[in-house]
Structure formats: structure tokens, C-alpha cells
Motif scaffolding. Structure first.
Motif, mmCIF file in Angstrom:
data_model
loop_
_atom_site.group_PDB
_atom_site.id
_atom_site.type_symbol
_atom_site.label_atom_id
_atom_site.label_comp_id
_atom_site.label_asym_id
_atom_site.label_seq_id
_atom_site.Cartn_x
_atom_site.Cartn_y
_atom_site.Cartn_z
ATOM 1 N N UNK A 71 23.713 -36.011 -26.950
ATOM 2 C CA UNK A 71 23.093 -37.280 -26.570
ATOM 3 C C UNK A 71 23.915 -38.396 -27.190
ATOM 4 N N UNK A 72 24.393 -39.327 -26.355
ATOM 5 C CA UNK A 72 25.170 -40.476 -26.825
ATOM 6 C C UNK A 72 24.428 -41.744 -26.418
ATOM 7 N N UNK A 73 23.836 -42.483 -27.351
ATOM 8 C CA UNK A 73 23.105 -43.704 -26.997
ATOM 9 C C UNK A 73 24.016 -44.757 -26.385
ATOM 10 N N UNK A 74 23.428 -45.666 -25.643
ATOM 11 C CA UNK A 74 24.180 -46.769 -25.055
ATOM 12 C C UNK A 74 24.907 -47.565 -26.139
ATOM 13 N N UNK A 75 26.097 -47.996 -25.808
ATOM 14 C CA UNK A 75 26.935 -48.865 -26.643
ATOM 15 C C UNK A 75 27.545 -48.166 -27.851
ATOM 16 N N UNK A 76 27.409 -46.856 -27.963
ATOM 17 C CA UNK A 76 28.068 -46.126 -29.055
ATOM 18 C C UNK A 76 29.471 -45.723 -28.592
ATOM 19 N N UNK A 77 30.479 -46.223 -29.282
ATOM 20 C CA UNK A 77 31.853 -45.876 -28.934
ATOM 21 C C UNK A 77 32.121 -44.411 -29.268
ATOM 22 N N UNK A 78 32.780 -43.720 -28.339
ATOM 23 C CA UNK A 78 33.035 -42.300 -28.557
ATOM 24 C C UNK A 78 34.242 -41.851 -27.750
ATOM 25 N N UNK A 79 34.849 -40.771 -28.208
ATOM 26 C CA UNK A 79 35.903 -40.082 -27.480
ATOM 27 C C UNK A 79 35.492 -38.620 -27.386
ATOM 28 N N UNK A 80 35.999 -37.914 -26.386
ATOM 29 C CA UNK A 80 35.632 -36.520 -26.192
ATOM 30 C C UNK A 80 36.898 -35.686 -26.071
ATOM 31 N N UNK A 81 37.025 -34.670 -26.925
ATOM 32 C CA UNK A 81 38.114 -33.697 -26.839
ATOM 33 C C UNK A 81 37.597 -32.442 -26.157
ATOM 34 N N UNK A 105 23.660 -40.336 -32.131
ATOM 35 C CA UNK A 105 24.143 -39.153 -31.413
ATOM 36 C C UNK A 105 23.536 -37.892 -32.013
ATOM 37 N N UNK A 106 23.323 -36.881 -31.174
ATOM 38 C CA UNK A 106 22.840 -35.599 -31.656
ATOM 39 C C UNK A 106 23.152 -34.522 -30.624
ATOM 40 N N UNK A 147 11.594 -33.910 -26.855
ATOM 41 C CA UNK A 147 11.120 -32.756 -27.620
ATOM 42 C C UNK A 147 12.257 -31.914 -28.184
ATOM 43 N N UNK A 148 13.486 -32.184 -27.761
ATOM 44 C CA UNK A 148 14.611 -31.363 -28.191
ATOM 45 C C UNK A 148 14.886 -31.493 -29.682
ATOM 46 N N UNK A 149 15.181 -30.375 -30.310
ATOM 47 C CA UNK A 149 15.488 -30.366 -31.744
ATOM 48 C C UNK A 149 16.997 -30.487 -31.944
ATOM 49 N N UNK A 150 17.441 -31.471 -32.734
ATOM 50 C CA UNK A 150 18.877 -31.602 -32.994
ATOM 51 C C UNK A 150 19.430 -30.367 -33.702
ATOM 52 N N UNK A 151 20.650 -29.995 -33.365
ATOM 53 C CA UNK A 151 21.315 -28.858 -33.985
ATOM 54 C C UNK A 151 22.225 -29.341 -35.114
ATOM 55 N N UNK A 152 22.465 -28.445 -36.066
ATOM 56 C CA UNK A 152 23.286 -28.798 -37.234
ATOM 57 C C UNK A 152 24.767 -28.686 -36.882
#
Length: 265
Positions: A71-81, A105-106, A147-152
Motif C-alpha cells: 500500500x502506497x499512500x497518495x503523494x508518497x515518493x517511491x521507486x520500485x525495483x 506504506x505497508x 482489515x489487512x494486517x501489515x507484514x514485517x
């Protein structure tokens, strides 16, 4: 491991959801592809149908194994490899649909129901709450996400400039077994100062943080298709048994069990 720099221009991707809608995109990416640093005006759910991804933000690194999502909230800068060949399904959720959406993010397990909802949204070329059936699907989908539980599967980064320099050095060589005195060389801070910053900002010692990074790196290598032996060595472990034991202590299951899709374990 590659790292996001805090410098550089903000780039907005042109694709976003219209108000009251969930937009969708399906991608097939080759191994080694990198989606550069960018941001969206919509919230984003990035699902790895097959393959694995590493999402990098200023706040940390998120490893997304097969059949999980980030999950990436709006306006959060990110890159994906992209790790291995990835079949990606992305939902862009208009912020108006979920005013109280998570602001960080989670990584999430993807239940059978959520997977079916993602597939349905893609098949319908997106969802629009002005259509009665779509409105019901959106409601259930947002309930599943809430309801989703974030993973470590997150390695946080400190904000202190000196500690951040150390963290980025370690990220570039996650399996290196160097003493902290080597990592801090040239940063203008002592090992004691770095330890204090890690505990104050991240709530863990530098050693525990590095161990978590090594395990996350090992997991990313497993997701890329490496054998357990190779992943263990890449993560800085001298034996497979030590890696498996540390992995089980952190994730609660063996590497082989973890890499199977959640609904097949």
C-alpha cells in the motif's frame, strides 16, 4: 541493494484515478527493471501476482514477495525495483473514496477475497462508485484493505543525516559483516552517537536493524529465485542452518514455507 536518495526532483506519474473511482493497470516487467522515483495523486495498491518487488521510499524499504501487495499512500515518493519477472496488478484509489486511508506504506497479505476483488477490478477496467455494482465492490475492497494486517517486511531509515548515511552504506552492502566503527568512518559521528540515534528514531539497536536488513535482503533473493544456500550467503550468513533459524525467528516460518503463496500454505 539500491537506495533512494532524498535529493532530486519530484516526478508525478501521469496515471491517477478520477474522483470516486478506482483505476487499474496491469503490467508485465522483466527481471532487473526499475520504475524510477515518482509520486501519485491517488493511493496505490501494488500487487505482485507473480515475482517480487522492492519498493523504496524516503522512510524505508519494503520487500513484496509473490502474492503479496504494498500500500502506497497518495503523494508518497517511491521507486520500485523488479526482482525476477513480475506480473503486476495496480489499483489507483481516489483519495475521496477513503478519507481515513493509512498514511504510511505497508506490505499486506492478499487474501483469496482481496485477490478476487483485484482481478475483478482489472477485468472491469476499473471501478466507479456511480455504478451500483461497482459501489458494492469498492466497499468490500476497502474493507479488506482496512482489515489487512501489515507484514514485517519493512526496514525503516533514520532521519538524522549522519545515521542515514550509515544506513544507506549498509543498504548498498547488506550482507557485509563489518563492525559499526567501519560503517561510521567519515560520517562525522561516533559509533555511540549512531547507536543512540538508531535507538531513539527506530526503536532498535544498529545491530538488530542490520540483522533485519540482512533477512529482508535474503528474502528478496529467494523471491528472485535463488536457492536457500545462495540467499543465505548473500545475506551474510555463514551457514544455511543459521539463516533458516534466524528467518524462522523473524517470520515465524521457514524460507520455503514463506515463499509459497499465503493461500497454499
Amino acid at each position: 541493494m539500491m537506495s533512494i536518495s532524498r535529493q532530486g526532483p519530484r516526478r508525478r506519474r501521469p496515471f491517477d484515478a478520477k474522483p470516486g473511482c478506482i483505476a487499474v493497470l496491469a503490467y508485465e516487467y522483466p527481471p532487473g527493471h526499475r520504475i524510477p522515483r515518482h509520486t501519485h495523486g491517488s493511493h496505490q495498491l501494488v500487487y505482485a501476482l507473480t515475482g517480487a518487488m522492492t519498493v523504496r521510499t524516503d522512510g524505508g524499504t519494503f520487500v513484496v514477495p509473490p502474492s503479496r501487495a504494498v500500500w502506497v499512500p497518495a503523494e508518497v515518493e517511491h521507486a520500485i525495483d523488479i526482482t525476477g519477472a513480475v506480473s503486476m496488478r495496480t489499483l489507483y484509489v481516489a483519495t475521496s473514496l477513503w478519507p481515513h486511508a493509512p498514511r504510511a506504506c505497508r506490505v499486506l497479505e492478499v487474501s483469496s477475497l482481496l485477490r478476487a476483488l483485484i482481478t475483478t477490478a482489472v477485468e472491469r477496467a476499473g471501478l466507479d462508485r456511480r455504478r451500483a455494482r461497482d459501489a458494492r465492490l469498492i466497499g468490500v475492497l476497502l474493507d479488506e484493505l482496512a482489515d489487512g494486517s501489515p507484514l514485517a517486511l519493512h526496514v525503516a531509515l533514520p532521519k538524522d543525516a549522519r545515521a542515514l548515511r550509515v544506513a544507506l552504506r549498509v543498504q548498498a552492502e547488506p550482507g557485509a559483516r563489518k563492525p559499526l566503527t567501519d560503517w561510521v568512518s567519515g560520517t562525522g559521528a561516533s559509533p555511540r552517537t549512531i547507536e543512540r540515534v538508531f535507538r531513539a528514531e527506530l526503536g532498535v539497536s544498529f545491530g538488530r536493524w542490520h540483522k533485519q536488513l540482512r533477512l529482508i535482503h535474503g528474502l528478496s533473493r529467494l523471491a528472485a529465485g535463488d536457492k536457500v544456500t545462495s540467499a543465505a550467503l548473500e545475506a551474510g550468513y555463514t551457514s544455511v542452518s543459521a539463516f533458516i533459524q534466524a528467518f524462522r525467528q523473524h517470520f515465524g516460518v521457514t524460507p520455503g514455507s514463506y515463499m509459497r503463496a499465503p493461500n497454499t500454505r
